[in-house]
Design a protein around this motif. Sequence first.
Motif, PDB file in Angstrom:
ATOM      1  N   LYS A   1       0.834  -1.205   0.000  1.00 54.51           N
ATOM      2  CA  LYS A   1       0.000   0.000   0.000  1.00 54.51           C
ATOM      3  C   LYS A   1       0.871   1.258   0.000  1.00 54.51           C
ATOM      4  N   LEU A   2       1.989   1.217   0.723  1.00 55.02           N
ATOM      5  CA  LEU A   2       2.886   2.377   0.782  1.00 55.02           C
ATOM      6  C   LEU A   2       3.338   2.790  -0.611  1.00 55.02           C
ATOM      7  N   LEU A   3       3.544   1.815  -1.488  1.00 49.36           N
ATOM      8  CA  LEU A   3       4.018   2.140  -2.843  1.00 49.36           C
ATOM      9  C   LEU A   3       2.863   2.443  -3.788  1.00 49.36           C
TER      10      LEU A   3
ATOM     11  N   GLY B   1      12.618  -0.671   4.337  1.00 47.84           N
ATOM     12  CA  GLY B   1      13.061  -0.618   2.952  1.00 47.84           C
ATOM     13  C   GLY B   1      11.978  -0.031   2.061  1.00 47.84           C
ATOM     14  N   VAL B   2      10.736  -0.436   2.316  1.00 44.64           N
ATOM     15  CA  VAL B   2       9.617   0.061   1.505  1.00 44.64           C
ATOM     16  C   VAL B   2       9.379   1.544   1.815  1.00 44.64           C
TER      17      VAL B   2
ATOM     18  N   PHE C   1      11.814   8.009  -1.526  1.00 44.06           N
ATOM     19  CA  PHE C   1      12.605   8.290  -2.731  1.00 44.06           C
ATOM     20  C   PHE C   1      11.679   8.588  -3.923  1.00 44.06           C
ATOM     21  N   MET C   2      10.615   7.793  -4.065  1.00 46.49           N
ATOM     22  CA  MET C   2       9.689   7.992  -5.190  1.00 46.49           C
ATOM     23  C   MET C   2       8.997   9.352  -5.112  1.00 46.49           C
ATOM     24  N   LEU C   3       8.587   9.732  -3.926  1.00 48.36           N
ATOM     25  CA  LEU C   3       7.919  11.029  -3.767  1.00 48.36           C
ATOM     26  C   LEU C   3       8.883  12.172  -4.102  1.00 48.36           C
TER      27      LEU C   3
END
Length: 389
Positions: free
Chosen positions: A300-302, A373-374, A380-382
Amino acid sequence: MEGFPKADFPTHTIPTPVTPGLGCPPMSERVFNFSAGPAVMPVSVLEQIRDEMLCLPGAGASILEISHRSAPFEAIIAAAEANLRSLLGISDDYTVLFLQGGSRLQFSMVPMNLLPAGGSCDYILTGSWGKNALSEAKKIGKANVAFTSAESNFNRLPAASELKLDPNAAFVHYTNNETIEGVQFQVEPATGNVPLVCDASSDFLYRKLDVTKYGLIYACAQKNAGPAGVTVVIIRKDLLTRGAETLPGYLSYATHAKEKSMWNTPPTFAVYVLKLVTEWVQKEFGTLDKLHAHNQAKCKLLYEVLDAHPKFYQGHAAPECRSLMNVTFRLPSDELTTKFVSEAKKQSLTELKGHRSVGGIRASIYNAMPIAGVEALRKFMLDFAKANS
Ligand SMILES: *Cc1c(COP(=O)(O)O)cnc(C)c1O
């Protein structure tokens, strides 16, 4: 002993183990490894392997040095099986086998054992691995495509009404989690009385299963359950004897069942590590229901990031078919994809490049990927979307 040169043996001393970790890269270099397989392992399991490597408790030697027929190994393989039985709730109606040859060999063994001469079987294709399984089955006999999402590059699952199942098929094969495309069944396809065969390679142990719905489940260990080298096969006992007597010994499930996976030397080290991983699941989560909830929270985080930035991050899988294990998405350009991979690596987030058939990014977040890690990847993605939109 005339004629023999006098041997000059050194006095036999048992070397003292070196300080743990001496000479090894520091742990600070350990990355968050998003590899699709072989994949991340729990650190505590790696530590236990290290600690027991020179002398396995009760064995007086390393796991690499003892007979598969020794009492310590018999105990290890029995415990590995018992742990799988208790985690997945596998009844005595099923046999658990520890084989070699990876899931690729199962692509052949399944039809060799379960497809009678003149019979046919059905394949549900939701990704690349199912397609590979089908092409091996076709070498053995008549294999039909009951569904394929190839025309949309395997981004979705079938609705029940789309399945063209033959009630007389010898079995129905499907891939619960398509590792490359990131498409995963959360509910098994209904196949009536036809035995359901599942390739569970990349999501074995990700949740509790109702094993009674299956005729056979197979999974190589190196994605979610251990190292490369061992493949678990869970097979309903009435299916064991469907194979012809003339099958070569190794290729017959009946052989392995009769000899309790000891017909030939099993992959002892891989079975040992699989046992440690199942113990880790039990200690860390208790039940697969708990682990399932953990996996749901992790993915869900991703997926939240994909949904919040749909123009920048385009998910490959249709939202209702998303995998809890392999999160796949594309960026607006190849340049940005390359930049994403290289900048992520600088932050110790590695192996994020997607498979060439899908492109973009694939983050494999198997059971052993810690939530930290997630979270690091999410941040990083944001940041990356903000800086590059
Ligand atoms: C990795 C994988 C395979 C192939 O496994 P091998 O052990 O390399 O033969 C098959 N099916 C799925 C779903 C996989 O993820």
